[in-house]
Design a protein around this motif. Structure first.
Motif, short mmCIF file in Angstrom:
data_model
loop_
_atom_site.label_atom_id
_atom_site.label_comp_id
_atom_site.label_asym_id
_atom_site.label_seq_id
_atom_site.Cartn_x
_atom_site.Cartn_y
_atom_site.Cartn_z
N TYR A 42 0.83 -1.21 0.00
CA TYR A 42 0.00 0.00 0.00
C TYR A 42 0.87 1.26 0.00
CZ TYR A 42 -3.49 3.41 1.49
OH TYR A 42 -4.31 4.49 1.57
N ASN A 43 1.87 1.29 0.89
CA ASN A 43 2.74 2.47 0.95
C ASN A 43 3.57 2.64 -0.32
OD1 ASN A 43 1.76 3.11 3.43
ND2 ASN A 43 3.61 2.62 4.57
N ARG A 44 3.97 1.55 -0.93
CA ARG A 44 4.74 1.66 -2.18
C ARG A 44 3.87 2.15 -3.33
NH1 ARG A 44 7.27 -2.90 0.17
NH2 ARG A 44 5.87 -4.33 -0.93
N ILE A 45 2.60 1.75 -3.34
CA ILE A 45 1.68 2.27 -4.38
C ILE A 45 1.45 3.76 -4.14
CG2 ILE A 45 -0.67 2.19 -5.27
CD1 ILE A 45 -0.59 -0.85 -4.79
N LEU A 46 1.26 4.16 -2.87
CA LEU A 46 1.13 5.59 -2.57
C LEU A 46 2.38 6.36 -2.96
CD1 LEU A 46 -0.73 5.81 0.86
CD2 LEU A 46 -1.60 6.33 -1.41
N LEU A 47 3.54 5.74 -2.75
CA LEU A 47 4.80 6.37 -3.18
C LEU A 47 4.80 6.59 -4.69
CD1 LEU A 47 7.75 7.28 -2.60
CD2 LEU A 47 8.40 4.91 -3.02
N GLY A 48 4.38 5.58 -5.44
CA GLY A 48 4.30 5.72 -6.89
C GLY A 48 3.35 6.83 -7.31
N MET A 49 2.20 6.92 -6.62
CA MET A 49 1.24 7.99 -6.92
C MET A 49 1.84 9.35 -6.61
SD MET A 49 -2.41 6.44 -5.68
CE MET A 49 -3.40 7.69 -6.48
N ALA A 50 2.53 9.46 -5.49
CA ALA A 50 3.13 10.74 -5.11
C ALA A 50 4.23 11.15 -6.08
CB ALA A 50 3.68 10.66 -3.68
N ILE A 51 5.05 10.19 -6.48
CA ILE A 51 6.12 10.51 -7.44
C ILE A 51 5.53 10.92 -8.78
CG2 ILE A 51 8.01 9.49 -8.79
CD1 ILE A 51 8.76 7.93 -6.24
N SER A 52 4.48 10.25 -9.23
CA SER A 52 3.87 10.64 -10.50
C SER A 52 3.23 12.02 -10.39
CB SER A 52 2.87 9.60 -10.99
OG SER A 52 1.88 9.34 -10.05
N ASP A 53 2.69 12.38 -9.22
CA ASP A 53 2.16 13.73 -9.04
C ASP A 53 3.28 14.76 -9.02
OD1 ASP A 53 -0.16 15.53 -8.46
OD2 ASP A 53 1.05 15.93 -6.68
#
Length: 168
Positions: A42-53
């Motif tokens: 979950y945290n790694r997916i959120l990390l991916g979302m944050a980096i793409s933002d």
């Protein structure tokens, strides 16, 4: 256009992107400092979302200076060239496309956990490579095709965001 609206639009858009950039950076920092850090899917997916933002925000917070200077008579603060326009369009589309992909990944992760009761170990080993790989690979392929076809053009608003080109 009403006098000053293009300038105001560029300032509001770019200022909003700076706020988004700071917020996503803060989210990465908060996840890093959390008890679980980057150990959960979950945290790694959120990390991916944050980096793409962050990438998308970098493609948006330009105050129109990446727009080709040839259009300075109708685009406020235009002082770039086709290369800066292509770089800005690439980063904007890369962030937008990966963000959308990571949003889908988060939904699929939630579906696996809530509906199918999959354990984190199973998700980490079987699903997570696809939850990260598909958004990133799809975004790269899409953006390279757009870049190769030279479709990152100034659409007249200071955004180099691949508008449809209709010659006269």
């Amino acid at each position: 256009l009403i006098e000053g609206t293009a300038e105001a639009s560029a300032i509001i858009r770019s200022s909003s992107a700076v706020v988004s950039l700071i917020s996503s950076t803060a989210l990465v920092w908060m996840i890093k400092r959390s008890r679980c850090s980057f150990t959960t899917t979950y945290n790694r997916i959120l990390l991916g979302m944050a980096i793409s933002d962050i990438v998308m925000s970098l493609g948006t917070c330009h105050f129109n200076f990446t727009a080709p200077s040839e259009g300075s008579y109708y685009v406020w603060n235009a002082s770039g060239n086709q290369l800066t326009c292509s770089i800005q369009g690439f980063t904007l589309f890369m962030g937008a496309t990966t963000g959308l992909g990571y949003s889908c990944s988060l939904n699929l992760y939630s579906l696996a956990v809530v509906k199918y009761h999959k354990q984190d170990r199973y998700i980490r080993r079987k699903l997570e490579p696809f939850l990260h790989g598909v958004p990133i690979v799809y975004a790269f392929i899409l953006n390279i095709v757009i870049l190769a076809k030279r479709h990152f053009n100034d659409g007249g608003r200071g955004n180099c965001n691949a508008p449809i080109y209709k010659p006269p």
